[in-house]
Design an enzyme around this catalytic site. Structure first.
Site, PDB file in Angstrom:
ATOM      1  N   GLU A  31       0.859  -1.170   0.000  1.00 23.05           N
ATOM      2  CA  GLU A  31       0.000   0.000   0.000  1.00 23.05           C
ATOM      3  C   GLU A  31       0.908   1.237   0.000  1.00 23.05           C
ATOM      4  OE1 GLU A  31      -2.683   0.253   3.299  1.00 23.05           O
ATOM      5  OE2 GLU A  31      -3.497   2.159   2.574  1.00 23.05           O
ATOM      6  N   ARG A 258       5.837 -12.698   9.405  1.00 23.26           N
ATOM      7  CA  ARG A 258       6.435 -11.418   9.044  1.00 23.26           C
ATOM      8  C   ARG A 258       7.776 -11.272   9.745  1.00 23.26           C
ATOM      9  NH1 ARG A 258       2.912  -7.475   9.156  1.00 23.26           N
ATOM     10  NH2 ARG A 258       4.210  -5.717   9.686  1.00 23.26           N
ATOM     11  N   LYS A 268       4.559   1.089   9.341  1.00 20.37           N
ATOM     12  CA  LYS A 268       4.652   2.352   8.602  1.00 20.37           C
ATOM     13  C   LYS A 268       4.049   3.493   9.404  1.00 20.37           C
ATOM     14  CE  LYS A 268       3.103   0.277   4.882  1.00 20.37           C
ATOM     15  NZ  LYS A 268       2.605  -0.016   3.527  1.00 20.37           N
TER      16      LYS A 268
END
Ligand code: ATP
Ligand code: MG
Length: 762
Positions: A31, A258, A268
């Site tokens: 994104e 992850r 982020k």
């Protein structure tokens, strides 16, 4: 031997073998709402790496479904990062927004099938109706709307007749499913916002669950790899594709763990907070865990890809030690970069008996680096040394320059301190020194013993530079955010000096400043008149490194799912490597004392501070008068190795013997190489080093009269090589040394061999 495949590659391999797909197609779907970080590097390496390994394709798709947070500059940063890491996407950069119309059409189709409805509950009501993990939810009363009404409302949603939040489109699945994601997930929401690509064409935007699987399908993706937090979303992914009767062939989702890294935040949102608050200079601040940050700092793409590959792919969440990333960059740079000299905290040295100037030959690379190249190193009366490298009242074990102890200037001469000059505050401003003309490096006939060599920069020709020393951005292992920042993560040194070649010759982009670390000119701030160097990484991990035995440490850091992690570990040892715990307070004190008082190197002080058995042997050996650095080497290499197979009670020697061996090395009675053989004998026979050396005749030969004939012999044997050497192939020097040592069964004193060869080869 072929590396064992990870579980994702196994899946792909089977799917290709069974004919389920003809070609593998993956995608990286970020994104564009922030700069990509090291976690994304892992996802990039997986998606592009698998496509590459199986000769398939990988798409880059901007997942741009939230116009409020997304920006073109982020999309650009993502593209740059993928390229910089060495990957190329197939076809153009794709966007979820490219499919907005098709996604809308699929939604209409679901409504027509009675599988989706427009809900008009408020956000809070929707939440309340959803139930909890232990209680089933209740379906919204609006779920009973007719298909016609739903179609009408959905179309009007699109036309912009409603405000944000007034209606949503939901899938009609199962409000009592134990998987909360299946409780009528939202498919569309209203957002009156300008989209970076579609502008104002849309005011409804698809949700991740709806857009992702369909975008994958539209693009012909075969394997949709994502992180574990999407495990429960897989059911929605499948429901949507199945309900719409899409495929086969259709994509399937597979989850992997992850990347989490200690001393690092990797969301982020939190990274954006750092940027917005001005705590860092931007997304590309060299302390940031962003690809742009690492790049600016001087990390190489190779080191990051190697790191991502080395941590493995697993299905269990764990925390990787940031030291492992630092290790990867050292590993990449060590065999490549030129060694040069820089002084960070300059102390002027005036060499009183030196006049004029000269240029010394200095190789850029140490012997064990398979590269060639050298520079002319200017030397003159005034030089700078590191303030730290002189001590007026040296602690025990201080090996550098003192009023009584000479030191070698790297690649140059041995100097001795004659006088210390201070200002009125007592601060040392200058050292008056004397050099030994016959002590030049490589041609030293002075016979003066020094214990170490230090870096220096010629005052007349060196360049002033700014050096930025980075440390970890966070001071705690598991940082929450801004509140855990390390106040010392950036130290700016304005008045450093670098040797001429760094600026004028630039043999490479990156350098090792000897004894300081690896450095890279800051791509933003460094320029002609104002060189600025970023420290990429220090030479050794100063935050504690795991010694051979560190099981507790291993467990301590493995926070999430310890059981699963353990199981996984058997399958994927690489996924668990490199875990460490920091030194505790007592260990830290010992570490500091060993470093400062005994002059041990970090990689020596650290394991000794951690390991009680090795430490007690070491300390006992010190008491017997052994030189610390030599003894530490023996204990950490030879003894530690033996202790892997036997217990400490079973050792056939004690501190006394170790000290004796260390002394023999120190006094050059035996070489380090022979010492290893002596040690093996000690282990085998239990005799003392003295007895062994005596009986075997292993005493080092230091008498030049005995070595000279062998040197002559070697040079006569290789006349062509001698000629090449004299024509300038200086690399052959090592060859001659090796031959002489070989001819003496390793007993010749390498220092003397060097001197003699230097003299005879001239
Ligand atoms: P963050 O949570 O850090 O903000 P994100 O998951 O929201 O990241 P996306 O842009 O949605 O960021 O992620 C793009 C891809 O990168 C996704 O497939 C995601 O699973 C993967 N990814 C994100 N963070 C990590 C990580 N730490 N380790 C591995 N893959 C990651
Ligand atoms: Mg996300």
């Amino acid at each position: 031997m072929e590396k064992k495949k990870d579980f994702l590659r196994m899946i792909v391999q089977e799917d290709l073998a069974s004919g389920k797909y003809k070609e593998v197609v993956t995608r990286f779907p970020p994104e564009p709402n922030g700069f990509p970080h090291i976690g994304h590097a892992k996802a990039i390496t997986i998606n592009f790496g698998i496509a590459r390994d199986f000769e398939g394709r990988c798409h880059l798709r901007m997942d741009d479904t939230n116009p409020v947070t997304e920006e073109e500059k982020y999309a650009k940063a993502i593209e740059d990062a993928v390229h910089w890491l060495g990957f190329e996407w197939d076809g153009p950069v794709r966007h979820t927004s490219d499919y907005f119309q098709r996604l809308y059409d699929y939604a209409v189709q679901l409504i027509k099938m009675g599988k989706a409805y427009v809900d008009s509950l408020s956000e809070e009501e929707i939440r309340a109706y959803r139930g909890t993990v232990t209680e089933p939810g209740r379906r919204s009363p609006y779920a009973e709307r007719s298909v016609e009404e739903n179609l009408d409302l959905f179309e009007r949603m699109r036309k912009g007749e409603f405000k944000d939040g007034e209606h949503v489109l939901r899938a009609k699945i199962d409000m009592s499913s134990p998987n909360m994601q299946l409780r009528d997930p939202l498919l569309y929401r209203i957002r009156h916002a300008h989209h970076m690509r579609t502008g104002d064409a849309w005011c409804i935007y698809p949700m991740y669950d709806f857009a992702h699987c369909l975008s994958d399908y539209i693009e012909g993706i075969t394997h949709s790899f994502c992180t574990l937090e999407f495990e429960n979303n897989r059911a929605v992914y499948d429901w949507i594709l199945d309900t719409l009767h899409l495929g086969p062939p259709r994509p399937y989702q597979y989850e992997f763990a992850r990347l989490n890294m200690n001393y690092t935040v990797m969301s982020k949102r939190k990274l954006k907070e750092l940027v917005d608050s001005g705590k860092v200079s931007g997304w590309d601040d060299p302390r940031m865990p962003t690809i742009a940050g690492y790049r600016r700092r001087g990390y190489t793409p190779k080191s990051i890809v190697n790191f991502c590959n080395s941590i493995g792919i697993s299905k269990a969440n764990s925390v990787v030690d940031v030291a492992q990333l630092e290790h990867a960059i050292r590993d990449d740079l060590n065999p490549k970069v030129p060694r040069v000299m820089c002084v960070l905290d300059p102390l002027k040295v005036v060499i009183e008996n030196y006049e004029g100037s000269e240029e010394l030959d200095a190789s850029y690379y140490p012997h064990d680096v398979p590269k060639e190249g050298s520079r002319k190193l200017p030397f003159s009366k005034e030089i700078y040394i590191e303030r730290d490298d002189f001590s007026e009242n040296p602690p025990k074990g201080y090996y550098r320059l003192t009023p009584d102890q000479p030191v070698r200037l790297r690649h140059a001469y041995v100097i001795r301190c004659k006088e210390v000059i201070k200002d009125e505050t007592g601060r040392i401003t200058e050292i008056r020194a004397e050099y030994y003309p016959n002590s030049r490096s490589g041609a030293d006939t002075s016979g003066i013993k020094v214990k170490s060599a230090i870096q220096w920069v010629d005052a007349a020709t060196g360049y002033r530079a700014e050096v930025r020393l980075y440390d970890r951005l966070f001071r705690v292992e598991n940082p929450r955010g801004i509140e855990d920042l390390n106040p010392d993560s950036l130290k700016i040194v304005k008045g450093a000096y670098v040797e001429r070649a760094v600026i004028e010759e630039k043999p490479d982009e990156r350098f090792q400043f000897e004894r300081q670390g690896y450095f890279y000119p800051d791509p933003v701030d460094s320029g002609g008149e104002h060189p600025v160097f970023n420290r990429i990484v220090s030479l050794k991990d100063s935050w504690a490194k795991q010694s051979g035995k560190g099981k507790e440490a291993l467990q301590k850091v493995s926070k999430a799912e310890p059981k699963a992690a353990k199981k996984e570990k058997k399958k994927e040892p690489s996924g668990e490597a490199g875990r460490v715990a920091p030194l505790d307070e007592t260990q830290r004190k010992i570490f500091d004392r060993y470093r400062e008082e005994l002059g041990l190197r970090e990689e020596q002080a650290n394991p000794l501070a951690r390991d009680e058995v090795l430490r007690s042997l070491f300390e006992a050996g010190l008491e017997k008068g052994a030189a610390p650095v030599i003894l530490a080497n023996l204990v950490l290499n030879e003894v530690a190795r033996e202790l892997k197979t036997v217990s400490s009670e079973e050792l056939r020697y004690g501190p006394e013997e170790l000290a004796e061996l260390a002394k023999m090395i120190e006094e050059e009675r035996i070489s380090v190489k022979i010492a290893k053989q002596v040690f093996e004998e000690m282990v085998r026979s239990g005799e003392s080093p003295g007895e062994i050396v005596e009986a075997k005749g292993w005493e080092q030969i230091s008498d030049p009269q005995k070595i000279l004939p062998i040197v002559d012999e070697v040079l006569t044997k290789y006349p062509e090589k001698v000629a090449q050497y004299r024509e300038g192939n200086r690399k052959l020097f090592g060859f001659f040394v090796g031959q002489v040592l070989k001819a003496t069964g390793g007993r010749a004193n390498p220092r003397i061999v060097n001197e003699l060869l230097n003299r005879t080869l001239k």
